[in-house]
Motif scaffolding. Structure first.
Motif, mmCIF file in Angstrom:
data_model
loop_
_atom_site.group_PDB
_atom_site.id
_atom_site.type_symbol
_atom_site.label_atom_id
_atom_site.label_comp_id
_atom_site.label_asym_id
_atom_site.label_seq_id
_atom_site.Cartn_x
_atom_site.Cartn_y
_atom_site.Cartn_z
ATOM 1 N N ILE A 85 0.845 -1.202 0.000
ATOM 2 C CA ILE A 85 0.000 0.000 0.000
ATOM 3 C C ILE A 85 0.879 1.249 0.000
ATOM 4 O O ILE A 85 0.673 2.181 -0.776
ATOM 5 C CB ILE A 85 -0.924 0.020 1.237
ATOM 6 C CG1 ILE A 85 -1.792 -1.239 1.266
ATOM 7 C CG2 ILE A 85 -1.784 1.274 1.254
ATOM 8 C CD1 ILE A 85 -2.672 -1.337 2.502
ATOM 9 N N VAL A 86 1.884 1.244 0.892
ATOM 10 C CA VAL A 86 2.762 2.412 0.989
ATOM 11 C C VAL A 86 3.573 2.575 -0.300
ATOM 12 O O VAL A 86 3.744 3.686 -0.809
ATOM 13 C CB VAL A 86 3.710 2.281 2.198
ATOM 14 C CG1 VAL A 86 4.596 3.497 2.316
ATOM 15 C CG2 VAL A 86 2.923 2.099 3.470
ATOM 16 N N VAL A 87 4.065 1.467 -0.837
ATOM 17 C CA VAL A 87 4.884 1.559 -2.049
ATOM 18 C C VAL A 87 4.072 2.169 -3.192
ATOM 19 O O VAL A 87 4.510 3.127 -3.836
ATOM 20 C CB VAL A 87 5.419 0.170 -2.477
ATOM 21 C CG1 VAL A 87 6.144 0.266 -3.804
ATOM 22 C CG2 VAL A 87 6.342 -0.386 -1.415
ATOM 23 N N VAL A 88 2.871 1.624 -3.404
ATOM 24 C CA VAL A 88 2.077 2.094 -4.538
ATOM 25 C C VAL A 88 1.699 3.568 -4.363
ATOM 26 O O VAL A 88 1.830 4.373 -5.292
ATOM 27 C CB VAL A 88 0.823 1.210 -4.713
ATOM 28 C CG1 VAL A 88 -0.116 1.802 -5.738
ATOM 29 C CG2 VAL A 88 1.231 -0.188 -5.130
ATOM 30 N N ALA A 89 1.269 3.928 -3.149
ATOM 31 C CA ALA A 89 0.887 5.331 -2.913
ATOM 32 C C ALA A 89 2.088 6.257 -3.112
ATOM 33 O O ALA A 89 1.975 7.321 -3.722
ATOM 34 C CB ALA A 89 0.319 5.495 -1.506
ATOM 35 N N SER A 90 3.262 5.849 -2.609
ATOM 36 C CA SER A 90 4.446 6.695 -2.743
ATOM 37 C C SER A 90 4.867 6.815 -4.203
ATOM 38 O O SER A 90 5.273 7.878 -4.661
ATOM 39 C CB SER A 90 5.605 6.134 -1.927
ATOM 40 O OG SER A 90 5.217 5.939 -0.604
ATOM 41 N N GLN A 91 4.768 5.702 -4.934
ATOM 42 C CA GLN A 91 5.117 5.762 -6.354
ATOM 43 C C GLN A 91 4.241 6.772 -7.079
ATOM 44 O O GLN A 91 4.723 7.575 -7.869
ATOM 45 C CB GLN A 91 4.911 4.392 -7.001
ATOM 46 C CG GLN A 91 6.092 3.464 -6.845
ATOM 47 C CD GLN A 91 5.828 2.166 -7.577
ATOM 48 O OE1 GLN A 91 5.054 1.339 -7.119
ATOM 49 N NE2 GLN A 91 6.454 1.985 -8.721
ATOM 50 N N GLU A 92 2.935 6.714 -6.786
ATOM 51 C CA GLU A 92 2.028 7.650 -7.448
ATOM 52 C C GLU A 92 2.368 9.082 -7.072
ATOM 53 O O GLU A 92 2.365 9.972 -7.918
ATOM 54 C CB GLU A 92 0.578 7.331 -7.081
ATOM 55 C CG GLU A 92 -0.002 6.274 -7.990
ATOM 56 C CD GLU A 92 -1.324 5.714 -7.484
ATOM 57 O OE1 GLU A 92 -1.939 6.346 -6.607
ATOM 58 O OE2 GLU A 92 -1.716 4.654 -7.976
ATOM 59 N N ALA A 93 2.664 9.296 -5.789
ATOM 60 C CA ALA A 93 2.968 10.656 -5.343
ATOM 61 C C ALA A 93 4.248 11.167 -6.009
ATOM 62 O O ALA A 93 4.328 12.324 -6.415
ATOM 63 C CB ALA A 93 3.113 10.680 -3.828
ATOM 64 N N THR A 125 -0.558 10.220 3.103
ATOM 65 C CA THR A 125 -1.902 9.665 2.959
ATOM 66 C C THR A 125 -1.823 8.148 2.815
ATOM 67 O O THR A 125 -2.560 7.410 3.474
ATOM 68 C CB THR A 125 -2.587 10.269 1.722
ATOM 69 O OG1 THR A 125 -2.467 11.682 1.776
ATOM 70 C CG2 THR A 125 -4.049 9.900 1.689
ATOM 71 N N GLY A 126 -0.912 7.685 1.960
ATOM 72 C CA GLY A 126 -0.753 6.248 1.774
ATOM 73 C C GLY A 126 -0.334 5.561 3.056
ATOM 74 O O GLY A 126 -0.843 4.486 3.406
ATOM 75 N N ALA A 127 0.574 6.197 3.792
ATOM 76 C CA ALA A 127 1.060 5.588 5.024
ATOM 77 C C ALA A 127 -0.061 5.459 6.050
ATOM 78 O O ALA A 127 -0.163 4.450 6.752
ATOM 79 C CB ALA A 127 2.214 6.415 5.593
ATOM 80 N N ILE A 128 -0.908 6.481 6.113
ATOM 81 C CA ILE A 128 -2.006 6.422 7.082
ATOM 82 C C ILE A 128 -3.005 5.327 6.695
ATOM 83 O O ILE A 128 -3.491 4.575 7.544
ATOM 84 C CB ILE A 128 -2.704 7.796 7.191
ATOM 85 C CG1 ILE A 128 -1.755 8.795 7.836
ATOM 86 C CG2 ILE A 128 -3.985 7.688 7.997
ATOM 87 C CD1 ILE A 128 -2.289 10.193 7.883
ATOM 88 N N LEU A 129 -3.291 5.233 5.394
ATOM 89 C CA LEU A 129 -4.196 4.168 4.957
ATOM 90 C C LEU A 129 -3.614 2.805 5.306
ATOM 91 O O LEU A 129 -4.322 1.901 5.752
ATOM 92 C CB LEU A 129 -4.448 4.260 3.452
ATOM 93 C CG LEU A 129 -5.310 5.451 3.013
ATOM 94 C CD1 LEU A 129 -5.513 5.445 1.511
ATOM 95 C CD2 LEU A 129 -6.647 5.417 3.738
#
Lengths: 294, 271, 313
Positions: free
Chosen positions: A160-168, A205-209
Motif C-alpha cells: 500500500i505504501v509503495v504504490v501510494a508513494s510511487q504515485e505521489a 496519505t498512503g502511510a495512514i491508509l
C-alpha cells in the motif's frame, strides 16, 4: 420510398425509454444497497456497544467478569503495533518507491519489481501470518511480542505504501527536478529537497491508509498466536501484547457461551472504528490541505 | 546541394571563431540521437563571451535540444546518444570524468515555463547556494538580496520574501527563476524560450533584463520570436532539421542572409 | 547593473566547499545502494513466502501422499487414524466464494453502471465515499456482523439453518467485496472513450442500450478482471468464515451447514497449538500453499486480462 415507419419507431421508442427508466431505478437501488447495509451495520453495532463504553471500559484491565472487563491492554497493544509498523513501512516503502521510480533505468527490472509488489498486495493476509509465524516467532524466536506482530503487519501493508508513494513521486512535475538539476544539484539532493517534499502529502496519505489497514487486521495475528488472555499491559515493543481486533475476535467467539460478550465485542468495535475514523479523517485533511501547489 | 550548404556553414563558424577573441563554448561535429531520431547533425558553433547568442528555427529543429546539450540536461531523456565535442572554456564537457554538477553550477538555465519550486521566494533563491554548501544565514541573506536586485525583482518582493513563490505573477515568477540562477553566479545563462509563456509586458521586462545581464554574463537564448532575437541578440544561429543553416551577426542574418532558407524563415514563409 | 559593492563572492564560497563536495559524492554512490537493499525486501518477502510454504509442504508430503491430499474426501487431523484430504476445505472455500459472488457480482456491477453512466457528479461524490468506507471496515467487524446479525436474521427465514453455516458468511463476504467490484468496474467503464458514448447516443440509443451494447462490451475485460480479483479476495478472506462458519470438516454441499474453508482451517490449526514437526503442523503449510497458489494464479490472470484491455484504445 420510406424504409422507416415513423409511428412504429415512436411506439418502440416509448418502450425503450421505459426500459431505460426501470433499469436506472434498479441500478440506483443496487448502489443504495451498499449504503443501507453500511447504515444497518453501524447503527446495529453502535446501539449494541455504546452503552458498554465508559472510562472504566477504556482504561480497565481484561476480566472474565463481563461488567469489569476493560480494553486498555488491547488499546496499548494496538498503539505499540503502530509504533513498529509506521516507521518500518515508511522507510522500506518510500525507499522502494524512490528506487523504482527514480533509479531503476532498466524497464524489465522495473516491471519485475512492479509485478512483485502487485502480487504481494494480493497475497491473503493469513499467508503473511504464516510467514511471520515461521520467520519471526519460530526461526528468530521472538515469541508473541509486539515486534513480531509489527514486522508481520509491516510486510502485509508494505505494498500500500509503495504504490501510494510511487504515485505521489510520479505526480511531481519534471520541470521542478529539471530546475534543481539546472542549478547543479545532484540526484539525491534533488530527491531529498525537491521531489520528496512535494510528494510528501501523497506519501503520508498512503502511510495512514496502510496503518489503518494494519490496526484492523486480525488473521495474521491469530496465526502468530497472539493471545487475548490476562496479560500485563505492554510497555514496549518486546512485550507480549494483544490488539483490539483480537479482543473482538475472542469475545465474538465466546458470545455463544456468555451472551454479554457480544456487547463487549460491539463496544470494542466502536472503539476500533473511532480510531480508524480519526486516522482516515487525518488522511483526508492532509490530502485537502496540501492539494497540489504546482 | 546540401553538402555545399554544409560546407558553407562550417566555413562560417570557422571564420567566426577566428575573428573572436574569446569563446565560452565551442562545439565540434556535435551529433545527437534520441533513439533512432537524429536530432542534431554536425553542429559546429562557438558562443562568444559576454554576448547574447540567439538560436532561432521552427519547432522540432533541434534548437532546444542543442541548448540542453550545453549543460548536459539533455541526458535526462532516456535513450540519448551524443557524439562529437563540446568544450566549455577549453574543457571537454562530454568527457566521462567531467562532473555535470560542476558544469551546471557554472552554467545556469532558465526554462520555457516559469518553474519556481513550491517554496518561499527566499527559499527559491537560497536553494542553489544551499545545495552547494553555503549555510551562513547572513551570507544567504545578502545573496538573496543581490540576486533579486539583479533581476529587478527586489522592490516588488522585498516585503514578502517568505511567502510562496507561486503567489507571484507569471512574469515575476520567470524573473525569480532568473534570480535563482544568478544566485550561484554562473558564467553562462541558457534560456529556453523564456518569454513564450508570458504576456507582452512581462516579455518586455525580461528582454530589458537580458540586455542588462549581458554586461556580466554570456547568454544563449532559444526563441520562437524573431523580433525578440533581433532586439536582444548579438549573434543569431538559424537551425533547421537539426542542422545549422546560418550563423552570423544578428543584423546580418536579419538584413542580408546568405541562405535562401534563412531568408524564407525570417520572412515568415514557413515556421 | 550588477550590484557593485557586493559583500560576498559566491563563486569563491562554492569552490571552498570541496570537503562537503566529497561527502556528497560519496552519498550519491551510497544512497542508491541503500535504496536497492530496501527494495530487495519486497522481493525477498515473495521469495520467503514461497520458500517457507514449499519447504514445509515437502515435509508434509513425506508423511501424507500427494494424491491422498488432493483427492481425499476426508479431513480428520485429530483422529486416531488421521486423514488429510483437502477436498472438504476446497469445497468450503469455493462454496463461500460462490455465494459471495452471487451477491457481489450483480450488485457491484449495477452499482458501477449507475456510478459511471447514470449518476450526476454530485451524487457520485456522495456515494463513492460510502463505498470507500464499506471497503475500509475491518473484516473482523464483518465477521461479528455475520455471526450476531445476519445468521439470526437468516434463521428466521430458513428454519434448518445451523448457528454456524456457510451461507451467512458467504453473503457478508459478498457485501465486503461489492466496493471492490464497483470501483474497479467503474474505472474500466469510465475509461471507455466519451466519443463511443456520444456516437451511440447521437443515433438515438437510450442510456441503457449504450451501456449494454457499447460500454459493457468495451469494458468487459476490466469488468472480468474485477470479478477475478474479487473472487481471489473472497478465497483469501479469513475472519468472517472463521467466526461464522465454524469448523465442520464434512464434505457437503448444503449451504445451511457449517463448512470449513482453507483459511479457517489454518486459523484452527495455529490456534490449537499444534506441536512443530507434527503432521498437523505441516498440513498447515500444504493448505496455505494451495491457498497461495489459488490466489496468485487468479491475481496474475486478472492482471493479464486488464493489461490486454489497456492496449485496446
Amino acid at each position: 420510398m420510406n424504409y422507416i415507419d415513423q409511428t412504429v419507431v415512436m411506439k418502440k421508442t416509448n418502450t425503450r425509454r421505459l426500459k431505460n427508466k426501470l433499469a436506472k431505478g434498479m441500478f440506483f437501488l443496487s448502489t443504495l444497497f451498499g449504503v443501507v447495509v453500511l447504515f444497518i451495520l453501524i447503527v446495529r453495532i453502535i446501539s449494541q456497544g455504546i452503552g458498554w463504553i465508559d472510562l472504566d471500559f477504556l482504561t480497565g484491565k481484561l476480566s472474565t467478569q463481563v461488567d469489569r472487563a476493560g480494553i486498555m491492554g488491547a488499546i496499548l497493544g494496538t498503539l505499540w503495533l503502530m509504533v513498529v509498523v509506521a516507521p518500518v513501512t515508511m522507510i522500506i516503502g518510500v525507499s522502494t518507491a524512490i528506487y523504482v521510480e527514480l533509479y531503476v533505468k532498466n524497464s524489465k527490472v522495473k516491471s519485475i519489481i512492479q509485478t512483485n509488489i502487485a502480487n504481494l498486495a494480493g497475497v491473503p493476509s493469513i499467508v503473511y501470518g504464516i510467514l511471520g509465524l515461521t520467520l519471526f516467532v519460530r526461526l528468530l524466536d521472538f515469541g508473541n511480542i509486539v515486534l513480531a506482530g509489527g514486522l508481520t503487519m509491516s510486510l502485509l501493508v508494505l505494498p500500500i505504501v509503495v504504490v501510494a508513494s510511487q504515485e505521489a513521486i510520479r505526480a511531481v512535475p519534471d520541470h521542478l527536478s529539471e530546475a534543481s538539476y539546472g542549478l547543479g544539484a545532484t540526484k539525491w539532493q534533488t530527491i531529498r529537497r525537491i521531489i520528496l517534499p512535494a510528494a510528501l502529502p501523497g506519501i503520508l496519505t498512503g502511510a495512514i491508509l496502510a496503518l489503518s489497514r494494519a490496526i484492523g487486521e486480525t488473521a495474521p495475528l491469530v496465526v502468530l498466536g497472539i493471545p487475548a488472555l490476562l496479560i500485563p499491559f505492554p510497555g514496549g515493543i518486546f512485550d507480549t501484547f494483544t490488539v483490539l481486533p483480537m479482543q473482538i475476535y475472542y469475545w465474538t467467539l465466546d458470545s455463544s457461551l456468555v451472551a454479554e460478550y457480544a456487547n463487549l465485542a460491539a463496544a470494542t468495535i466502536v472503539t476500533l472504528l473511532v480510531c480508524l475514523f480519526v486516522l482516515n479523517a487525518t488522511a483526508i485533511l492532509i490530502r485537502n490541505k496540501f492539494q497540489k501547489k504546482y | 546541394m546540401s553538402t555545399v550548404v554544409q560546407n558553407n556553414t562550417q566555413k562560417l563558424s570557422v571564420v567566426n571563431f577566428n575573428t573572436q577573441q574569446q569563446a565560452v563554448y565551442q562545439t565540434e561535429k556535435l551529433n545527437l540521437w534520441y533513439g533512432q531520431v537524429h536530432a542534431l547533425k554536425n553542429i559546429d558553433l562557438s558562443i562568444g563571451y559576454k554576448e547574447v547568442t540567439a538560436i532561432i528555427g521552427p519547432s522540432g529543429c533541434g534548437k532546444s535540444t542543442f541548448l540542453k546539450t550545453l549543460n548536459r540536461m539533455v541526458e535526462l531523456v532516456p535513450g540519448v546518444r551524443i557524439s562529437g565535442e563540446i568544450t566549455y572554456n577549453k574543457t571537454d564537457i562530454l568527457h566521462e570524468s567531467f562532473s555535470v554538477e560542476e558544469l551546471r553550477t557554472r552554467v545556469g538555465m532558465v526554462f520555457q515555463k516559469p518553474n519556481p519550486f513550491p517554496k518561499s521566494i527566499y527559499g527559491n533563491i537560497a536553494y542553489g547556494p544551499k545545495i552547494h554548501g553555503i549555510r551562513n544565514k547572513e551570507i544567504l541573506n545578502s545573496i538573496v538580496e543581490n540576486s533579486l536586485r539583479q533581476a529587478y525583482l527586489w522592490d516588488e518582493v522585498k516585503d514578502r520574501l517568505h511567502q510562496s513563490a507561486h503567489e507571484l505573477s507569471g512574469g515575476q515568477q520567470q524573473r525569480l527563476c532568473i534570480a535563482r540562477c544568478l544566485a550561484i553566479e554562473p558564467d553562462v545563462i541558457l534560456m529556453d524560450e523564456p518569454t513564450s509563456a508570458l504576456d507582452p509586458n512581462s516579455t518586455r521586462q525580461i528582454e530589458e533584463l537580458i540586455k542588462e545581464l549581458k554586461k556580466d554574463y554570456s547568454i544563449v537564448i532559444v526563441t520562437h520570436n524573431m523580433q525578440q532575437a533581433a532586439r536582444i541578440s548579438d549573434k543569431t544561429a538559424f537551425f533547421l532539421n537539426g542542422e545549422i543553416i546560418e550563423y552570423d551577426q544578428t543584423n546580418r542574418i536579419f538584413t542580408q542572409p546568405t541562405d535562401q532558407r534563412t531568408e524564407d524563415y525570417i520572412n515568415g514563409r514557413f515556421g | 547593473m550588477k550590484v557593485s559593492n557586493k559583500d560576498v563572492n559566491v563563486r569563491a564560497l562554492i569552490n571552498q566547499q570541496s570537503k562537503s563536495k566529497q561527502f556528497f559524492k560519496a552519498m550519491e554512490k551510497l544512497i542508491p545502494l541503500v535504496l536497492k537493499g530496501l527494495t530487495a525486501i519486497s522481493i525477498l518477502t515473495t521469495g520467503l513466502i514461497i520458500f517457507t510454504l514449499l519447504a514445509e509442504t515437502l515435509e508434509f508430503f513425506k508423511q501424507v501422499p500427494f494424491l491422498d491430499f488432493f483427492t481425499g474426501t476426508e479431513l480428520k487431523p485429530l483422529s486416531q487414524h488421521p486423514e488429510f484430504g483437502i477436498l472438504p476445505l476446497i469445497i468450503g472455500t469455493i462454496t463461500s466464494s460462490f455465494i459471495a459472488m452471487i451477491v457481489a457480482a450483480p450488485i457491484g456491477l449495477m452499482s458501477a453502471i449507475f456510478l459511471s453512466e447514470y449518476a450526476s457528479d454530485r451524487l457520485r461524490k456522495m456515494l463513492k465515499p460510502v463505498l470507500e468506507v464499506l471497503a475500509g471496515i475491518p473484516t473482523i467487524v464483518y465477521g461479528f456482523f455475520a455471526f450476531t446479525f445476519v445468521t439470526p436474521l437468516l434463521k428466521g427465514m430458513i428454519p434448518g439453518l445451523e448457528t454456524t453455516n456457510i451461507l451467512s458468511p458467504g453473503i457478508v463476504m459478498g457485501i465486503m467485496i461489492i466496493p471492490m467490484i464497483a470501483s474497479l468496474s467503474e474505472d474500466a467503464m469510465h475509461s471507455v472513450p466519451q466519443s463511443m458514448r456520444e456516437g451511440a447516443l447521437a443515433l438515438g440509443a437510450t442510456k441503457l442500450e449504450v451501456t449494454l451494447k457499447v460500454i459493457i462490451p468495451a469494458a468487459l475485460s476490466g469488468i472480468i478482471s474485477s470479478f477475478v480479483l474479487a473472487i481471489s479476495r473472497a478465497i483469501g478472506e479469513t475472519m468472517i468464515v472463521t467466526i461464522a462458519s465454524g469448523s465442520s470438516k464434512q464434505l457437503t454441499f448444503d449451504i445451511t451447514q457449517s463448512m470449513q474453508t482453507m483459511t479457517a482451517y489454518i486459523v484452527e490449526v495455529t490456534s490449537g497449538d499444534a506441536p512443530a514437526g507434527s503432521t498437523i503442523y505441516y498440513s498447515l503449510y500444504a493448505v496455505a500453499l494451495t491457498l497461495f497458489a489459488f490466489t496468485l494464479l487468479m491475481n496474475l490472470f486478472a492482471r493479464y486480462i486488464s493489461r490486454r484491455f489497456r492496449e485496446e484504445y
